[in-house]
Design a protein around this motif. Structure first.
Motif, short mmCIF file in Angstrom:
data_model
loop_
_atom_site.label_atom_id
_atom_site.label_comp_id
_atom_site.label_asym_id
_atom_site.label_seq_id
_atom_site.Cartn_x
_atom_site.Cartn_y
_atom_site.Cartn_z
N PRO A 20 -8.07 -4.55 -2.21
CA PRO A 20 -6.69 -4.81 -1.63
C PRO A 20 -5.71 -5.64 -2.60
CG PRO A 20 -8.15 -5.23 -0.03
CD PRO A 20 -9.10 -5.23 -1.38
N ASP A 67 -2.98 -3.52 -5.05
CA ASP A 67 -1.77 -3.10 -4.86
C ASP A 67 -0.52 -3.69 -5.44
OD1 ASP A 67 -3.02 -1.05 -3.42
OD2 ASP A 67 -2.71 -1.80 -1.56
N SER A 92 -9.35 1.38 0.61
CA SER A 92 -9.46 -0.07 -0.15
C SER A 92 -10.93 -0.55 0.30
CB SER A 92 -8.46 -1.06 -0.11
OG SER A 92 -8.58 -1.36 1.28
N ALA A 96 0.54 -1.23 0.00
CA ALA A 96 -0.01 -0.16 -0.05
C ALA A 96 0.83 1.24 0.01
CB ALA A 96 -0.83 -0.03 1.14
#
Length: 695
Positions: free
Chosen positions: A431, A434, A333, A319
């Motif tokens: 998620p 990323d 997210s 991230a």
């Protein structure tokens, strides 16, 4: 004639059952026939004249009771279950009054019958906090109540029949083959023990006594802090043989739970730092899957003389890098993506599709083009089907890929509307995006970069619990290494609990990364758990067991035990009593009560707190303290950790069905235990446990 204690309990059950049957509670038209049928069945069961049909009557009672409970549950408030109205009985003396109090799942106070809900009736605290013969003092309804617990008994009632009574005077069970006969059971009361009255880690020995990790002899020293100790002098020969491997290249370590994989990976960093001072810097990364393991490891490296190595979860690291390389994208997210979307985004075919995209589509080497590559691939059915066909075995159906593309088309419309300035659009990324965006950058623009625009080039990376990483996540990290390509991978596929991560097997995983399968080193000695715990944990795996040759253990211990209860409240009472005794005998012990869900964790935590136990902590976001006490949380949160004692609760088919995921999850929970492992179930235990090695 049954024992007087049994006679008292039979009389009490008769009284309670009669009152429930006579209760003037609202009975709807659809309930009335069921209630009448239950009354008829109950009379026949208690009369005994139809003993030859007892089994049929019992089954009929069970079916009708379940139907009645289902109907009444729709009303909202808990209703007394006629088949199992309570699980505990207290007789309290207050002044010149003696009263009976029953503890169950619902409240019924009528005509001299007192049954209270263990979850919310304040008076139920007396059952959990006091033993038979003790004086009690509790503030109830704004006044202090004092008295003596004259009797404290746990009972098992099923289908309206008393089957078992446990009291300080003894345990009595109904002889199922002779319904009128009761037998006294001679058995030792279950206890949590094994830490030699001073709970310590299994590998925490006096160096003068034994220098081998995991030895369990005299010479133990009690340690309050439950983090990994400094154990450099306790490495065994097999473990040590892996530590001084050449700094360049790959080292993949597999081994059963407690075999020292993390120990070797961290000590290898210390060994490399001895020859290369730059290893102890932010040029070395320890990547872990969970915050709990990150916190755990962060207290080990300083004891090895390493103070500058970076330790991060992959999610946090990725991230941070994504925000740096794609600052225009939203920072947050979401977590509502369908399973198929998660699976595809973590699968290696995405890497293939991204490579194909970069080869076919010319463009500048910048973040805008990398973002376009990512957005194009995840919304291009044809490109994904092509990449899927290039797999050794196609991983997804065309329908799966169609659903995947439809989801991403909708999300990308929202995302690019936000990037175009729509102030009302709250679009967020998944998620998994990323890692994909970072991979798209690497393929299009080159190495990931630091704030000063210098390439990220790690001298060494260690990845722990690698089985819960996806190949594309590891590929992103691999491309951040310097020319020596120095990396340590540690993991155990038998502890693989993240089903959608894309990890299948060591050979396939390493093949995708370009690492020969012969590079895998196996640690075959488990130092954490006793022989009994490890044998049970391995038997849970069934055909998921990797090796025909079982790992070795260094010590024996008490058997793994399963305890069955009719109600969670009874289970809480049993655990509270055992844990209270343990805290008195072994104040430095660490205990994990592991549950199948956050809701169950909250329930058991509150029950243990109400039992007046000290040092009970509810772990909700992997905020473990690594201090003595009792930590209540879900199994998923303890990956990579260890505790002196572990209790796996609610181990039923509903929570742990016969699936690969449930097998691995129970295996992970079981192998967190050092000294002793207990399991509990409310009702019928999971078939996975029934087929495993128990006491």
């Amino acid at each position: 004639m049954p024992d007087p204690i049994v006679a008292e309990e039979l009389e009490l059950l008769e009284k309670v059952s009669r009152k429930i049957a006579e209760m003037d509670e609202p009975v709807t038209a659809d309930e009335a026939p069921i209630v009448e049928e239950l009354k008829s069945i109950r009379e026949q069961l208690l009369d005994g004249s139809e003993s030859k049909d007892t089994l049929a009557l019992t089954q009929q009672w069970h079916r009708q009771s379940a139907l009645l409970t289902q109907l009444r549950s729709a009303r909202g408030a808990p209703q007394i279950d006629p088949g199992s109205p309570y699980f505990a009985h207290l007789r309290l003396e207050e002044g010149d009054q003696i009263r009976d109090l029953c503890v169950g799942r619902a409240t019924c106070i009528d005509g001299g019958v007192r049954v209270v809900d263990w979850r919310n009736a304040p008076i139920s605290r007396i059952y959990y906090r006091y033993q038979q013969g003790e004086d009690f003092e509790e503030k109830l309804a704004d006044r202090i109540r004092t008295g003596v617990v004259v009797a404290r008994r746990t009972v098992n009632i099923g289908d309206g029949v008393l089957h078992r009574v446990e009291a300080p005077e003894g345990t009595f069970a109904l002889d199922e083959s002779h319904p009128d006969r009761w037998v006294r059971i001679e058995r030792e009361r279950p206890r949590l023990a094994g830490g030699e009255s001073s709970a310590v880690r299994a590998h925490e020995v006096d160096a003068e006594t034994d220098s081998r990790l995991g030895s369990h002899r005299a010479g133990f020293r009690s340690r309050v802090d439950k983090r990994l100790p400094e154990i450099t002098g306790l490495i065994d020969p097999d473990q040590f043989g892996l530590i001084p491997r050449p700094s360049a290249g790959f080292l993949a370590i597999r081994g059963t739970a407690g075999s020292g994989k993390t120990t070797v990976a961290l000590h290898r960093i210390a060994y490399l730092a001895y020859a290369d001072a730059q290893i102890d810097s932010d040029q070395t990364l320890v990547a872990v899957f969970s915050p709990a393991l990150r916190n755990f490891v962060s207290h080990v490296l300083p004891s090895l003389g390493l103070g500058q190595v970076r330790i991060a979860t992959f999610a946090d690291w990725a991230a941070e890098q994504r925000r740096r390389h794609f600052p225009q994208l939203p920072r947050g997210s979401r977590d509502d993506a369908p399973v198929v979307v998660q699976r595809v985004k973590l699968h290696p075919l995405i890497d293939t599709a991204l490579r194909n995209q970069v080869e076919r589509v010319p463009g500048p080497r910048n973040s805008t083009q990398a973002l376009d590559d990512w957005a194009s691939v995840i919304t291009n059915t044809a490109a994904l089907e092509e990449a899927n066909r290039s797999e050794p075995r196609p991983a997804f159906s065309n329908e799966d890929l169609k659903r995947f593309v439809e989801w991403n088309q909708r999300r990308n419309e929202e995302l690019f509307a936000r990037l175009d300035g729509d102030p009302h659009n709250q679009a967020e990324l998944d998620p998994e995006d990323d890692a994909l965006l970072l991979r798209a950058w690497q393929l299009r623009a080159g190495p990931l970069r630091l704030r000063g625009k210098r390439p990220i080039r790690y001298r060494h990376i260690a990845i722990d619990e690698v089985q819960d990483f996806s190949p594309i996540e590891v590929r992103v990290l691999l491309d951040c290494l310097d020319r020596n390509r120095s990396i340590t991978l540690a993991g155990d596929t038998q502890q693989h609990v993240i089903e959608n991560s894309g990890f299948t097997s060591w050979s396939e995983f390493l093949s995708r990364l370009g690492i020969p399968g012969t590079a895998v080193e196996t640690l075959r000695i488990s130092y954490r758990s006793t022989q009994q715990i490890l044998e049970f944990a391995l038997s849970l795996l069934g055909d998921l067991l990797e090796d025909d040759e079982p790992p070795l253990t260094t010590r024996s211990g008490p058997p793994v035990e399963l305890f069955r209860f009719s109600d969670r409240g009874a289970c809480v009472g049993f655990l509270a009593e055992a844990l209270r005794e343990l805290s008195q005998n072994e104040p430095s012990a660490s205990v994990a009560v592991l549950t199948p869900s956050p809701e169950a964790s909250a329930l058991y935590y509150q029950g243990l707190v109400n039992s007046d136990l000290n040092q009970v902590r509810h772990v909700e976001n992997q905020n473990f303290t690594f201090a003595p006490g009792i930590e209540v949380t879900e199994i998923e949160q303890v990956k990579g950790l260890e505790f002196d004692y572990v209790v796996l609760v609610d181990v039923t088919d509903q929570n742990f069905p016969a699936t690969s995921a449930a097998r691995r999850l129970l295996h992970v929970g079981a192998t967190r235990a050092i000294h002793q492992l207990w399991l509990t179930s409310v009702g019928t235990p999971s078939s996975l446990v029934s087929g495993a090695r128990l006491a």
